[in-house]
Structure formats: structure tokens, C-alpha cells
Design a protein around this motif. Structure first.
Motif, PDB file in Angstrom:
ATOM      1  N   LYS A   1      -5.730  -0.808  -5.723  1.00  0.00           N
ATOM      2  CA  LYS A   1      -6.152   0.085  -4.445  1.00  0.00           C
ATOM      3  C   LYS A   1      -6.003  -0.229  -3.093  1.00  0.00           C
ATOM      4  CE  LYS A   1     -10.281   2.665  -6.429  1.00  0.00           C
ATOM      5  NZ  LYS A   1     -11.477   2.300  -6.895  1.00  0.00           N
ATOM      6  N   LEU A   2      -6.506  -1.651  -3.004  1.00  0.00           N
ATOM      7  CA  LEU A   2      -6.352  -2.192  -1.705  1.00  0.00           C
ATOM      8  C   LEU A   2      -4.795  -1.906  -0.972  1.00  0.00           C
ATOM      9  CD1 LEU A   2      -8.076  -4.015   0.331  1.00  0.00           C
ATOM     10  CD2 LEU A   2      -7.006  -6.133  -0.886  1.00  0.00           C
ATOM     11  N   PHE A   3      -3.859  -2.176  -1.812  1.00  0.00           N
ATOM     12  CA  PHE A   3      -2.454  -2.191  -1.390  1.00  0.00           C
ATOM     13  C   PHE A   3      -1.734  -0.677  -1.800  1.00  0.00           C
ATOM     14  CE2 PHE A   3      -3.222  -6.624  -1.580  1.00  0.00           C
ATOM     15  CZ  PHE A   3      -2.947  -7.086  -0.323  1.00  0.00           C
ATOM     16  N   ARG A   4      -2.552  -0.064  -2.430  1.00  0.00           N
ATOM     17  CA  ARG A   4      -2.090   1.478  -2.622  1.00  0.00           C
ATOM     18  C   ARG A   4      -0.760   1.456  -3.399  1.00  0.00           C
ATOM     19  NH1 ARG A   4      -3.996   5.293   1.488  1.00  0.00           N
ATOM     20  NH2 ARG A   4      -4.980   4.253   3.043  1.00  0.00           N
ATOM     21  N   LEU A   5      -1.043   0.772  -4.657  1.00  0.00           N
ATOM     22  CA  LEU A   5       0.151   0.415  -5.472  1.00  0.00           C
ATOM     23  C   LEU A   5       0.112   1.340  -6.543  1.00  0.00           C
ATOM     24  CD1 LEU A   5      -0.432  -3.379  -5.639  1.00  0.00           C
ATOM     25  CD2 LEU A   5       1.239  -2.086  -4.124  1.00  0.00           C
ATOM     26  N   GLN A   6       0.112   2.698  -6.485  1.00  0.00           N
ATOM     27  CA  GLN A   6       0.395   3.595  -7.422  1.00  0.00           C
ATOM     28  C   GLN A   6       1.580   3.489  -8.253  1.00  0.00           C
ATOM     29  OE1 GLN A   6      -1.166   4.393  -4.730  1.00  0.00           O
ATOM     30  NE2 GLN A   6      -3.131   4.775  -5.755  1.00  0.00           N
ATOM     31  N   ALA A   7       1.531   3.590  -9.345  1.00  0.00           N
ATOM     32  CA  ALA A   7       2.716   3.161 -10.061  1.00  0.00           C
ATOM     33  C   ALA A   7       3.812   4.218 -10.145  1.00  0.00           C
ATOM     34  CB  ALA A   7       2.449   3.446 -11.657  1.00  0.00           C
ATOM     35  N   VAL A   8       4.899   3.946  -9.783  1.00  0.00           N
ATOM     36  CA  VAL A   8       6.205   4.896  -9.449  1.00  0.00           C
ATOM     37  C   VAL A   8       6.771   5.158 -10.864  1.00  0.00           C
ATOM     38  CG1 VAL A   8       8.446   5.082  -8.293  1.00  0.00           C
ATOM     39  CG2 VAL A   8       6.365   3.830  -7.340  1.00  0.00           C
ATOM     40  N   LYS A   9       6.905   6.550 -11.334  1.00  0.00           N
ATOM     41  CA  LYS A   9       7.350   6.902 -12.569  1.00  0.00           C
ATOM     42  C   LYS A   9       8.905   6.571 -12.779  1.00  0.00           C
ATOM     43  CE  LYS A   9       6.291  10.466 -16.203  1.00  0.00           C
ATOM     44  NZ  LYS A   9       6.264  11.855 -16.201  1.00  0.00           N
ATOM     45  N   GLN A  10       9.472   6.853 -11.852  1.00  0.00           N
ATOM     46  CA  GLN A  10      11.122   6.601 -11.739  1.00  0.00           C
ATOM     47  C   GLN A  10      11.316   5.127 -12.106  1.00  0.00           C
ATOM     48  OE1 GLN A  10       9.511   8.335  -9.738  1.00  0.00           O
ATOM     49  NE2 GLN A  10      10.799   9.531  -7.835  1.00  0.00           N
ATOM     50  N   LEU A  11      10.653   4.206 -11.645  1.00  0.00           N
ATOM     51  CA  LEU A  11      10.717   2.781 -11.885  1.00  0.00           C
ATOM     52  C   LEU A  11       9.978   2.323 -13.197  1.00  0.00           C
ATOM     53  CD1 LEU A  11      10.292   1.211  -8.581  1.00  0.00           C
ATOM     54  CD2 LEU A  11      12.465   2.000  -9.664  1.00  0.00           C
ATOM     55  N   SER A  12       9.466   3.359 -14.123  1.00  0.00           N
ATOM     56  CA  SER A  12       8.698   2.920 -15.372  1.00  0.00           C
ATOM     57  C   SER A  12       7.681   1.894 -15.249  1.00  0.00           C
ATOM     58  CB  SER A  12       9.617   2.507 -16.403  1.00  0.00           C
ATOM     59  OG  SER A  12      10.875   3.518 -16.479  1.00  0.00           O
ATOM     60  N   GLN A  13       6.923   1.949 -14.085  1.00  0.00           N
ATOM     61  CA  GLN A  13       5.933   0.912 -13.990  1.00  0.00           C
ATOM     62  C   GLN A  13       4.539   1.433 -14.750  1.00  0.00           C
ATOM     63  OE1 GLN A  13       5.644   1.094  -9.603  1.00  0.00           O
ATOM     64  NE2 GLN A  13       7.319  -0.355  -9.570  1.00  0.00           N
ATOM     65  N   ASN A  14       4.263   0.168 -15.849  1.00  0.00           N
ATOM     66  CA  ASN A  14       3.051   0.510 -16.346  1.00  0.00           C
ATOM     67  C   ASN A  14       2.197  -1.168 -16.189  1.00  0.00           C
ATOM     68  OD1 ASN A  14       5.437   1.831 -18.058  1.00  0.00           O
ATOM     69  ND2 ASN A  14       3.527   2.887 -18.004  1.00  0.00           N
ATOM     70  N   PHE A  15       1.102  -0.910 -15.763  1.00  0.00           N
ATOM     71  CA  PHE A  15       0.607  -2.153 -15.227  1.00  0.00           C
ATOM     72  C   PHE A  15      -0.602  -2.725 -16.464  1.00  0.00           C
ATOM     73  CE2 PHE A  15       1.164  -0.095 -11.081  1.00  0.00           C
ATOM     74  CZ  PHE A  15       2.350  -0.555 -10.929  1.00  0.00           C
ATOM     75  N   LEU A  16      -0.653  -4.002 -16.684  1.00  0.00           N
ATOM     76  CA  LEU A  16      -1.679  -4.419 -17.384  1.00  0.00           C
ATOM     77  C   LEU A  16      -2.675  -4.969 -16.641  1.00  0.00           C
ATOM     78  CD1 LEU A  16       0.652  -6.689 -19.750  1.00  0.00           C
ATOM     79  CD2 LEU A  16      -0.951  -4.649 -20.532  1.00  0.00           C
ATOM     80  N   LEU A  17      -3.894  -4.477 -16.623  1.00  0.00           N
ATOM     81  CA  LEU A  17      -5.172  -4.846 -15.830  1.00  0.00           C
ATOM     82  C   LEU A  17      -6.068  -5.728 -16.683  1.00  0.00           C
ATOM     83  CD1 LEU A  17      -6.254  -1.581 -14.181  1.00  0.00           C
ATOM     84  CD2 LEU A  17      -4.235  -2.804 -13.866  1.00  0.00           C
ATOM     85  N   ASP A  18      -6.100  -5.999 -17.878  1.00  0.00           N
ATOM     86  CA  ASP A  18      -6.980  -6.672 -18.824  1.00  0.00           C
ATOM     87  C   ASP A  18      -6.529  -7.987 -18.899  1.00  0.00           C
ATOM     88  OD1 ASP A  18      -8.564  -7.996 -20.366  1.00  0.00           O
ATOM     89  OD2 ASP A  18      -8.520  -6.314 -21.933  1.00  0.00           O
ATOM     90  N   LEU A  19      -7.344  -9.206 -17.876  1.00  0.00           N
ATOM     91  CA  LEU A  19      -6.938 -10.451 -17.753  1.00  0.00           C
ATOM     92  C   LEU A  19      -6.886 -11.239 -19.125  1.00  0.00           C
ATOM     93  CD1 LEU A  19      -7.821 -11.405 -14.463  1.00  0.00           C
ATOM     94  CD2 LEU A  19      -5.673 -10.808 -15.203  1.00  0.00           C
ATOM     95  N   ARG A  20      -7.740 -10.891 -19.968  1.00  0.00           N
ATOM     96  CA  ARG A  20      -7.888 -11.323 -21.325  1.00  0.00           C
ATOM     97  C   ARG A  20      -6.729 -11.121 -22.241  1.00  0.00           C
ATOM     98  NH1 ARG A  20     -13.294  -8.595 -22.967  1.00  0.00           N
ATOM     99  NH2 ARG A  20     -12.072  -7.086 -22.158  1.00  0.00           N
ATOM    100  N   LEU A  21      -6.064  -9.838 -22.168  1.00  0.00           N
ATOM    101  CA  LEU A  21      -4.931  -9.442 -22.647  1.00  0.00           C
ATOM    102  C   LEU A  21      -3.892 -10.199 -21.928  1.00  0.00           C
ATOM    103  CD1 LEU A  21      -3.348  -7.921 -24.624  1.00  0.00           C
ATOM    104  CD2 LEU A  21      -3.432  -5.923 -23.269  1.00  0.00           C
ATOM    105  N   THR A  22      -3.731 -10.432 -20.986  1.00  0.00           N
ATOM    106  CA  THR A  22      -2.748 -11.248 -20.021  1.00  0.00           C
ATOM    107  C   THR A  22      -2.759 -12.506 -20.432  1.00  0.00           C
ATOM    108  OG1 THR A  22      -3.740 -11.255 -18.004  1.00  0.00           O
ATOM    109  CG2 THR A  22      -2.148  -9.462 -18.352  1.00  0.00           C
ATOM    110  N   ASP A  23      -3.883 -13.002 -20.464  1.00  0.00           N
ATOM    111  CA  ASP A  23      -4.194 -14.457 -20.931  1.00  0.00           C
ATOM    112  C   ASP A  23      -3.633 -14.676 -22.559  1.00  0.00           C
ATOM    113  OD1 ASP A  23      -5.457 -15.345 -18.970  1.00  0.00           O
ATOM    114  OD2 ASP A  23      -7.230 -15.305 -19.625  1.00  0.00           O
ATOM    115  N   LYS A  24      -3.783 -13.849 -23.233  1.00  0.00           N
ATOM    116  CA  LYS A  24      -3.487 -13.917 -24.691  1.00  0.00           C
ATOM    117  C   LYS A  24      -1.850 -13.889 -24.708  1.00  0.00           C
ATOM    118  CE  LYS A  24      -4.190 -11.624 -29.213  1.00  0.00           C
ATOM    119  NZ  LYS A  24      -5.022 -10.635 -29.850  1.00  0.00           N
ATOM    120  N   ILE A  25      -1.055 -13.100 -23.926  1.00  0.00           N
ATOM    121  CA  ILE A  25       0.303 -12.887 -23.763  1.00  0.00           C
ATOM    122  C   ILE A  25       0.724 -14.406 -23.555  1.00  0.00           C
ATOM    123  CG2 ILE A  25       2.349 -12.063 -22.622  1.00  0.00           C
ATOM    124  CD1 ILE A  25       0.564  -9.224 -22.344  1.00  0.00           C
TER     125      ILE A  25
END
Ligand code: SAM
Length: 337
Positions: free
Chosen positions: A23-47
Motif C-alpha cells: 500500500k505504502l509504495f503503491r506496488l500493485q501487481a503488474v499483470k504483464q510481468l506475471s507478478q504474484n506476491f506471497l504475503l504470509d510470512l509463515r509460508l515464506t518462512d516454510k519455503i
């Protein structure tokens, strides 16, 4: 070396959540760049845990985006994390992380397809190929359009022991479209067995370690993802040049539902196809009526060794490309018309 680098007990201070960073940096995903973000830090910790111990490790993260996986890597006690991000919008958010982890995060605004990692980390990390893997890791959740060409490029680097593998048998933990993860790790005879399975498995120990459902990403992609861990083998299962292996494997899978002799035949000019394919399969001791998906890495080893022998006997053979022969045939046809 600073004490924080050797103790491996670093934790990031409290920070805005990834959602707030977006929100702060207005980082809406750009569809053409296939951007999909992981927001759950428990999941990123697991990876990140699946990558193995990262204590005092030097990590190269490809495509950090808003920094979810980046935070988990920093909290895993690494000595240094180098991130390469193509989209300039993410740099200020990453800079905020860098300020919170002094001396640990290096940010490069660049393209992973061209970035040279081989000189980025200290020389002292380099190990002999036969030694245990160096304390250097690659981790990333890239768009699918980038991850497949990139893994092919890195597999070629494994075979030449250069690029990220100039440090030794650098381990990689990468996210792919689930179907690609399944292809990379597919065993002999399975439905997903493909060119990627052989190219990855002749050079690396490959494990599909985690499936991530599509709904874990914002925005939600159409398919689930699979995390794959690669450890280069001390000795490749096929000891022939990468380009030769690629050529044999590519041709074998040309007609994946037909007997393997059909695709392998395309390695040879039409005039000698029948005879040469018979010779190849005989030399390799491979049953011509096996389907490409039924061929093991060991079968491919025999086929590559036999093809190499035939190329050594006939120096023009390796340059042969059936597509060009077909095209020349078409050109002759249209000339006649
Ligand atoms: N790692 C983040 C996560 O898991 O939330 C972002 C993942 S998003 C699927 C892929 C990221 O890779 C984006 O930030 C995108 O801008 C970046 N990216 C795409 N192509 C790239 C390239 N060629 N080089 C570097 N970064 C790239």
C-alpha cells in the motif's frame, strides 16, 4: 568479519507488514510481468526452511518483489543476502529492509537472466566440485515465464561448473508452476515425464518439496505452485556435453506418444534415417518400442554415448537439423511450382 555475521542470531526489528508495504509504495501487481506476491510470512518462512540451514550463508534471491521471502531469508541468520529485482518500484521497500538489517542486504536493480553472480560473493566460499555444497544458496519465486528459461540456463551452468556454480555445487530452491515442478521431478514412466525431467535429473538431485495453493498469492494465479530443491550431483549421470544431451533428449520427446525410435530418428538425415536409428538403438541397447516417457536417465546415458560415437565417426552429423531439411524440401517444392 562482523560478529553478527558469524553468530547467525539476527532477527529483523518490527516492520510494516508486506500488505502495508504494498500500500505504502503503491506496488500493485503488474499483470504483464506475471507478478504474484506471497504475503504470509509463515509460508515464506516454510519455503526458506526447506532450503536447508542458512546460518552464515550467502544467499542470492531472484525477484524479491515486496520482500516476503526476503524477510524470511534475513531472519534465517544469513551472512549476506543479495537480491536482484527488475521492477524499480520495489527498490524503496527493499531499501527499508536493508536499513533494518544493516550490512546484510545488497540490492541490485537488474535482470536475473543477465546478472553475473559468479563474482558477487567472496572467493573464500568456493569449494571443490566433489566437496560438500558451498554455503551459497539461490532462492526465488519468479514469474513462470522467467523461471523455466532460467532453470535451463542454470542447468547448463551446472554442466560447465560456471555462473552460480563457480562456487561449487550451489543449491537452489525455486518456485515453479506446479505442472513444471512435477515435470522437473517426474520419475520414469510417469505421465509428467518430459525433456525437463531428464535435463534436471541427469545433473542434479531434484526434490519437489512443497506445493503452494494458488490462493496463497495476491493476486491469485490460475494454477498452484511447486517449490523444487536442486543439489548438483558430484558426477553427472550422463557424461557428455550439455548441448549433445539436450539434442538427444529434445528429439526423443518430439513425439511423446509414439515409440522412441520415431523421435530419435529425427537426429539423422532422411536418406539414412532408418539405418542410423537402428544403429543408434542397437549400440545403446535400447528397445525401440519404448515410449519416450519410459526411458530412464540410464537409457539416455546409453543413447547419448552411442550418438556421441556416431558423431565422432561422422563429423557432419551433429550439425544436422531435420527442420532445416524439411524447410529445404518445402523450398524445392515451391520452386518446382
Ligand atoms: N518474491 C516475491 C514474492 O514471493 O512475493 C515476488 C514474486 S513475483 C512472482 C516475481 C518477482 O520477480 C517480481 O517482483 C518481478 O518484478 C520480479 N522479476 C520478474 N522478472 C525478473 C527478472 N528477469 N529479473 C529480476 N526480477 C524479475
Amino acid at each position: 568479519m562482523a560478529a553478527s555475521r558469524t553468530l547467525g542470531t539476527f532477527r529483523l526489528p518490527p516492520l510494516p507488514t508486506i500488505r502495508e508495504i504494498i500500500k505504502l509504495f503503491r506496488l500493485q501487481a503488474v499483470k504483464q510481468l506475471s507478478q504474484n506476491f506471497l504475503l504470509d510470512l509463515r509460508l515464506t518462512d516454510k519455503i526458506v526452511r526447506k532450503a536447508g540451514s542458512l546460518t552464515n550463508a550467502y544467499v542470492y534471491e531472484v525477484g524479491p518483489g515486496p520482500g516476503g521471502i526476503t524477510r524470511s531469508i534475513l531472519n534465517a541468520g544469513v551472512a549476506e543476502l543479495l537480491v536482484v529485482e527488475k521492477d524499480v518500484r520495489f527498490i524503496p521497500g527493499l531499501q527499508m529492509l536493508s536499513d533494518a538489517a544493516p550490512g546484510k542486504l545488497r540490492i541490485v536493480h537488474g535482470d536475473v537472466l543477465t546478472f553475473k553472480i559468479e563474482n558477487a560473493f567472496p572467493e573464500s566460499l568456493k569449494r571443490q566440485w566433489e566437496d560438500d555444497p558451498p554455503n551459497v544458496h539461490i532462492i526465488g519465486n519468479l514469474p513462470f515465464s522467467v523461471s523455466t528459461p532460467l532453470i535451463i540456463k542454470w542447468l547448463e551452468n551446472v554442466s560447465h561448473r560456471n555462473g552460480p556454480f563457480a562456487y561449487g555445487r550451489t543449491q537452489m530452491t525455486l518456485t515453479f508452476q506446479k505442472e513444471v515442478a512435477e515435470r522437473l521431478t517426474a520419475s520414469t514412466g510417469s505421465k509428467q515425464r518430459s525433456r525437463l525431467s531428464i535435463m534436471a535429473q541427469y545433473l542434479c538431485d531434484v526434490q519437489h518439496i512443497l506445493t503452494i495453493p494458488g490462493q496463497a498469492f495476491i493476486p491469485k494465479p490460475e494454477v498452484d505452485s511447486g517449490v523444487v530443491h536442486f543439489t548438483p550431483l558430484t558426477r553427472p549421470r550422463i557424461e557428455q556435453p550439455f548441448r549433445l544431451v539436450e539434442r538427444v533428449v529434445q528429439n526423443a520427446f518430439q513425439f511423446r506418444r509414439k515409440y522412441c525410435h520415431r523421435g530419435l530418428g529425427m537426429l539423422f538425415p532422411e536418406a539414412q534415417r532408418l539405418e542410423s536409428t537402428g544403429k543408434l538403438l542397437k549400440l545403446a541397447d535400447v528397445d525401440p518400442t519404448l515410449r519416450p516417457t519410459q526411458l530412464s536417465v540410464l537409457h539416455f546415458k546409453s543413447l547419448c554415448d552411442a550418438y556421441r560415437k556416431m558423431c565422432d565417426e561422422d563429423p557432419h552429423l551433429f550439425a544436422y537439423n531435420f527442420r532445416e531439411e524439411l524447410k529445404q524440401g518445402d523450398d524445392k517444392e515451391s520452386y518446382r511450382l
